[in-house]
Scaffold this motif. Structure first.
Motif, PDB file in Angstrom:
ATOM      1  N   ASP A   1      43.928  17.145 -15.312  1.00  0.00           N
ATOM      2  CA  ASP A   1      42.600  17.681 -14.977  1.00  0.00           C
ATOM      3  C   ASP A   1      42.648  18.766 -13.911  1.00  0.00           C
ATOM      4  O   ASP A   1      41.620  19.392 -13.631  1.00  0.00           O
ATOM      5  N   ALA A   2      43.808  18.982 -13.300  1.00  0.00           N
ATOM      6  CA  ALA A   2      43.895  19.913 -12.173  1.00  0.00           C
ATOM      7  C   ALA A   2      44.545  21.242 -12.530  1.00  0.00           C
ATOM      8  O   ALA A   2      44.329  22.236 -11.845  1.00  0.00           O
ATOM      9  N   ILE A   3      45.335  21.279 -13.618  1.00  0.00           N
ATOM     10  CA  ILE A   3      46.091  22.487 -13.918  1.00  0.00           C
ATOM     11  C   ILE A   3      45.292  23.454 -14.787  1.00  0.00           C
ATOM     12  O   ILE A   3      44.367  23.065 -15.491  1.00  0.00           O
ATOM     13  N   THR A   4      45.666  24.719 -14.720  1.00  0.00           N
ATOM     14  CA  THR A   4      45.034  25.762 -15.524  1.00  0.00           C
ATOM     15  C   THR A   4      46.131  26.617 -16.161  1.00  0.00           C
ATOM     16  O   THR A   4      46.959  27.191 -15.436  1.00  0.00           O
ATOM     17  N   PRO A   5      46.199  26.714 -17.480  1.00  0.00           N
ATOM     18  CA  PRO A   5      47.220  27.539 -18.132  1.00  0.00           C
ATOM     19  C   PRO A   5      47.111  29.000 -17.699  1.00  0.00           C
ATOM     20  O   PRO A   5      46.004  29.536 -17.552  1.00  0.00           O
ATOM     21  N   LEU A   6      48.261  29.633 -17.500  1.00  0.00           N
ATOM     22  CA  LEU A   6      48.317  31.056 -17.146  1.00  0.00           C
ATOM     23  C   LEU A   6      48.691  31.846 -18.391  1.00  0.00           C
ATOM     24  O   LEU A   6      49.833  31.800 -18.845  1.00  0.00           O
ATOM     25  N   ARG A   7      47.710  32.569 -18.924  1.00  0.00           N
ATOM     26  CA  ARG A   7      47.930  33.298 -20.168  1.00  0.00           C
ATOM     27  C   ARG A   7      48.297  34.758 -19.941  1.00  0.00           C
ATOM     28  O   ARG A   7      48.686  35.444 -20.883  1.00  0.00           O
ATOM     29  N   GLY A   8      48.143  35.228 -18.718  1.00  0.00           N
ATOM     30  CA  GLY A   8      48.500  36.612 -18.449  1.00  0.00           C
ATOM     31  C   GLY A   8      48.468  36.929 -16.965  1.00  0.00           C
ATOM     32  O   GLY A   8      47.891  36.189 -16.165  1.00  0.00           O
ATOM     33  N   ILE A   9      49.131  38.027 -16.613  1.00  0.00           N
ATOM     34  CA  ILE A   9      49.143  38.518 -15.233  1.00  0.00           C
ATOM     35  C   ILE A   9      48.789  39.997 -15.254  1.00  0.00           C
ATOM     36  O   ILE A   9      49.469  40.795 -15.918  1.00  0.00           O
ATOM     37  N   ARG A  10      47.725  40.339 -14.560  1.00  0.00           N
ATOM     38  CA  ARG A  10      47.259  41.724 -14.479  1.00  0.00           C
ATOM     39  C   ARG A  10      47.670  42.304 -13.128  1.00  0.00           C
ATOM     40  O   ARG A  10      47.451  41.686 -12.090  1.00  0.00           O
TER      41      ARG A  10
ATOM     42  N   LEU B   1      49.710  59.181  -6.358  1.00  0.00           N
ATOM     43  CA  LEU B   1      49.903  58.777  -7.746  1.00  0.00           C
ATOM     44  C   LEU B   1      49.519  57.319  -7.875  1.00  0.00           C
ATOM     45  O   LEU B   1      50.148  56.440  -7.305  1.00  0.00           O
ATOM     46  N   ARG B   2      48.462  57.068  -8.629  1.00  0.00           N
ATOM     47  CA  ARG B   2      48.002  55.704  -8.821  1.00  0.00           C
ATOM     48  C   ARG B   2      48.534  55.186 -10.144  1.00  0.00           C
ATOM     49  O   ARG B   2      48.332  55.801 -11.192  1.00  0.00           O
ATOM     50  N   ALA B   3      49.237  54.047 -10.094  1.00  0.00           N
ATOM     51  CA  ALA B   3      49.842  53.498 -11.295  1.00  0.00           C
ATOM     52  C   ALA B   3      48.762  52.984 -12.239  1.00  0.00           C
ATOM     53  O   ALA B   3      47.704  52.529 -11.804  1.00  0.00           O
ATOM     54  N   PRO B   4      49.028  53.010 -13.540  1.00  0.00           N
ATOM     55  CA  PRO B   4      48.069  52.449 -14.494  1.00  0.00           C
ATOM     56  C   PRO B   4      48.030  50.932 -14.377  1.00  0.00           C
ATOM     57  O   PRO B   4      49.008  50.294 -13.979  1.00  0.00           O
ATOM     58  N   GLU B   5      46.889  50.352 -14.719  1.00  0.00           N
ATOM     59  CA  GLU B   5      46.799  48.892 -14.739  1.00  0.00           C
ATOM     60  C   GLU B   5      47.673  48.350 -15.867  1.00  0.00           C
ATOM     61  O   GLU B   5      47.691  48.885 -16.969  1.00  0.00           O
ATOM     62  N   VAL B   6      48.421  47.301 -15.559  1.00  0.00           N
ATOM     63  CA  VAL B   6      49.318  46.690 -16.539  1.00  0.00           C
ATOM     64  C   VAL B   6      49.011  45.194 -16.612  1.00  0.00           C
ATOM     65  O   VAL B   6      48.891  44.537 -15.579  1.00  0.00           O
ATOM     66  N   THR B   7      48.881  44.666 -17.832  1.00  0.00           N
ATOM     67  CA  THR B   7      48.686  43.233 -18.026  1.00  0.00           C
ATOM     68  C   THR B   7      49.830  42.679 -18.860  1.00  0.00           C
ATOM     69  O   THR B   7      50.089  43.169 -19.977  1.00  0.00           O
ATOM     70  N   PHE B   8      50.512  41.695 -18.322  1.00  0.00           N
ATOM     71  CA  PHE B   8      51.566  40.991 -19.042  1.00  0.00           C
ATOM     72  C   PHE B   8      50.937  39.750 -19.671  1.00  0.00           C
ATOM     73  O   PHE B   8      50.442  38.877 -18.957  1.00  0.00           O
ATOM     74  N   GLU B   9      50.959  39.664 -21.004  1.00  0.00           N
ATOM     75  CA  GLU B   9      50.306  38.553 -21.698  1.00  0.00           C
ATOM     76  C   GLU B   9      51.337  37.681 -22.398  1.00  0.00           C
ATOM     77  O   GLU B   9      52.291  38.181 -23.005  1.00  0.00           O
ATOM     78  N   ALA B  10      51.119  36.374 -22.309  1.00  0.00           N
ATOM     79  CA  ALA B  10      52.084  35.433 -22.857  1.00  0.00           C
ATOM     80  C   ALA B  10      52.273  35.601 -24.353  1.00  0.00           C
ATOM     81  O   ALA B  10      53.388  35.442 -24.872  1.00  0.00           O
ATOM     82  N   ASP B  11      51.201  35.938 -25.060  1.00  0.00           N
ATOM     83  CA  ASP B  11      51.336  36.037 -26.517  1.00  0.00           C
ATOM     84  C   ASP B  11      52.218  37.206 -26.953  1.00  0.00           C
ATOM     85  O   ASP B  11      52.691  37.245 -28.084  1.00  0.00           O
ATOM     86  N   GLU B  12      52.482  38.150 -26.045  1.00  0.00           N
ATOM     87  CA  GLU B  12      53.418  39.227 -26.358  1.00  0.00           C
ATOM     88  C   GLU B  12      54.844  38.697 -26.504  1.00  0.00           C
ATOM     89  O   GLU B  12      55.703  39.363 -27.086  1.00  0.00           O
ATOM     90  N   MET B  13      55.103  37.507 -25.924  1.00  0.00           N
ATOM     91  CA  MET B  13      56.414  36.883 -26.037  1.00  0.00           C
ATOM     92  C   MET B  13      56.374  35.690 -26.996  1.00  0.00           C
ATOM     93  O   MET B  13      57.311  34.897 -27.045  1.00  0.00           O
ATOM     94  N   GLY B  14      55.265  35.565 -27.747  1.00  0.00           N
ATOM     95  CA  GLY B  14      55.130  34.458 -28.665  1.00  0.00           C
ATOM     96  C   GLY B  14      54.865  33.129 -27.986  1.00  0.00           C
ATOM     97  O   GLY B  14      55.135  32.065 -28.545  1.00  0.00           O
TER      98      GLY B  14
END
Length: 397
Positions: free
Chosen positions: A67-76, A85-98
Motif C-alpha cells: 500500500d506504500a509503494i508507487t511504480p516508477l514508469r518514467g524519469i523526466r 544553451l538550454r538542454a531539451p527536456e528528456v523523458t526516460f520511459e520504462a516501456d522503451e526498454m520493454g
C-alpha cells in the motif's frame, strides 16, 4: 560472551537487509542497533530499482509495502537553468526498454518497518538494542563490546552504521570525503495534477529539484539549494513554502497542498578506501555516501548486501571462514567498479550544475540533446543508469 556467525551493526535499511539475507544463508546472526526513533519521522523516500525490489521479495518485506509503494514508469529531466544553451527536456520511459516500470518509490519509514518485520520472522536472527563502543579483531574471530557491557563474538562484522560509521573507524579504514555547498530539503506533499508515475528532476544551477511519485496525487520532494537559500526556505511557514514550491515546479503537478514535515540535509560525498578489513565489511553509507541524484544511494547499498550474501552462501557451502581475508578481498573486488562508476557519475553531474562555466553547460546540454534524439543510445543510458552487468542472485527474478 554471546557467539554468532555474523554481527550486523546498524538498523537502517541496508543493515536490516544485511541481517535478513545473512540469516537466510543459515548463518546465526545478531543485528545490533539503537532503538528506532519515533519522534523524528523520516520524510525521505527511496526510488528502488527492480533488483532492489527483488531482494525485498526474497527476504519477505515486499508484501508488507504493497500500500506504500508507487511504480516508477518514467524519469523526466528538465533543464531549469539560465545558461546560454538550454538542454531539451528528456523523458526516460520504462516501456522503451520493454518494462512495466523501472522500480518503485518507497517511503523510508515504511521500508524500515517492513524490513524489521521481515527480520523478526527469521529464526536464525536475533535483534538487539544497543550501541557498539569497541571491537577487537583476531585471526580467528572478532569481539564486539556494547555500551551496556555485553560482549559478542563472531566470524564477521557487517558495518551498516552510516556515513560516520564507528565500526569503520574502529577497524582503521580511511575515507575520502568532501562537502558540497548545498542543502537538500525533503518533504512529502499533495498536488492537483496526476503524476502518471513520472519522476521529474529540474536541473538548476544550485542543484536538482526532484519530485517522485507517491500513491494517489502525492509526491515526495528533494529540493537542493545553497545553504543560505535553504535556510530561508526552512524558515517559511507551510503556506509560503507551498507557494515557493509551486513556482519552482512550473505547474508540472498543478496546485500544491497538504505539505508534510520538512527536513534539511547537508550534501556530502564519502568513499571508503577499502570495503573490508580485519573481519569487518562495509555496506551502504558506511562505504559510500552520495548526493540524492539519480536514485543511486540506497540501490548501491542493497547491491552491497546482495553481493555479500552470495559470497557468504558460497563460503558456507564450501566450509570456508566467512570472515576471512579472501572473502573480504572478493567482496571489495566485486563492488569496487560499480561504486566508483556511480559515485563519479553523480559527482560529475552535481558539479556540472554548480559550475558557472559555459563549457560545462554546453557539454551537459549537448549530452541530453544527443541522448534524447538517438533511441539506441537512450536505451543504453537507461540500462547503465538503473542496473547493468550481472546482478547478484538475490536481485534476480
Amino acid at each position: 560472551m554471546q557467539n554468532y556467525d555474523a554481527l550486523v551493526v546498524g538498523g537502517g535499511p541496508a543493515g536490516l537487509a544485511a541481517a535478513a539475507t545473512l540469516a537466510m544463508t543459515g548463518a546465526s546472526v545478531a543485528l545490533i542497533a539503537p532503538a528506532a526513533a519515533t519522534d523524528h519521522p523520516d520524510t525521505r523516500t527511496a526510488a528502488l530499482f527492480t533488483g532492489s525490489l527483488a531482494l525485498l521479495r526474497h527476504v519477505g518485506a515486499f508484501d508488507l509495502l504493497a500500500d506504500a509503494i508507487t511504480p516508477l514508469r518514467g524519469i523526466r529531466i528538465v533543464d531549469d537553468g539560465d545558461g546560454l544553451l538550454r538542454a531539451p527536456e528528456v523523458t526516460f520511459e520504462a516501456d522503451e526498454m520493454g518494462l512495466a516500470d523501472f522500480g518503485a518509490n518507497v517511503p523510508q519509514d515504511a521500508l524500515g518497518i517492513a524490513l524489521r518485520h521481515a527480520c523478526g520472522r527469521l529464526s536464525g536472527l536475533k535483534m538487539i538494542s544497543g550501541q557498539m563502543v569497541s571491537l577487537d579483531s583476531t585471526k580467528t574471530g572478532i569481539d564486539v563490546l556494547l555500551a551496556d557491557g555485553t560482549t559478542f563474538s563472531a566470524r564477521l562484522v557487517v558495518a551498516a552504521d552510516g556515513r560516520n560509521s564507528p565500526c569503520r573507524s574502529a577497524i582503521g579504514i580511511e575515507t575520502e570525503t568532501w562537502d558540497y555547498p548545498q542543502v537538500a530539503i525533503a518533504a512529502q506533499f499533495a498536488h492537483s495534477r496526476a503524476h502518471h508515475g513520472i519522476s521529474t528532476e529540474f536541473h538548476r544551477p544550485s542543484g536538482p529539484c526532484t519530485v517522485v511519485p507517491m500513491p494517489g496525487k502525492r509526491s515526495s520532494l528533494v529540493w537542493v539549494e545553497s545553504p543560505v537559500i535553504a535556510k530561508r526556505l526552512a524558515a517559511l511557514d507551510n503556506a509560503a513554502f507551498t507557494r515557493a514550491l509551486e513556482d519552482r515546479l512550473h505547474g508540472v503537478l498543478g496546485t500544491v497542498s497538504d505539505m508534510g514535515v520538512r527536513r534539511a540535509f547537508p550534501l556530502t560525498c564519502l568513499k571508503a578506501k577499502s570495503l573490508g578489513k580485519g573481519r569487518v565489511v562495509l555496506v551502504g553509507e558506511a562505504g559510500h555516501t552520495l548526493p540524492p541524484i539519480g536514485a543511486q544511494g540506497l540501490n548501491l547499498g542493497l547491491r552491497d548486501v546482495a553481493v555479500l550474501a552470495d559470497l557468504v552462501t558460497d563460503a558456507r557451502a564450501n566450509g570456508c571462514d566467512i570472515g576471512s581475508d579472501a572473502l573480504l578481498d572478493a567482496y571489495t573486488t566485486a563492488r569496487r567498479q560499480d561504486i566508483f562508476v556511480r559515485t563519479t557519475a553523480v559527482d560529475w553531474l552535481n558539479r556540472s550544475l554548480l559550475a558557472d562555466f559555459l563549457p560545462a553547460d554546453l557539454a551537459r546540454g549537448l549530452g541530453l540533446h544527443i541522448v534524447g534524439g538517438i533511441g539506441v543510445l537512450k536505451r543504453r543510458v537507461m540500462q547503465a543508469g538503473f542496473e547493468s552487468g550481472s546482478l547478484p542472485r538475490l536481485m534476480q527474478g
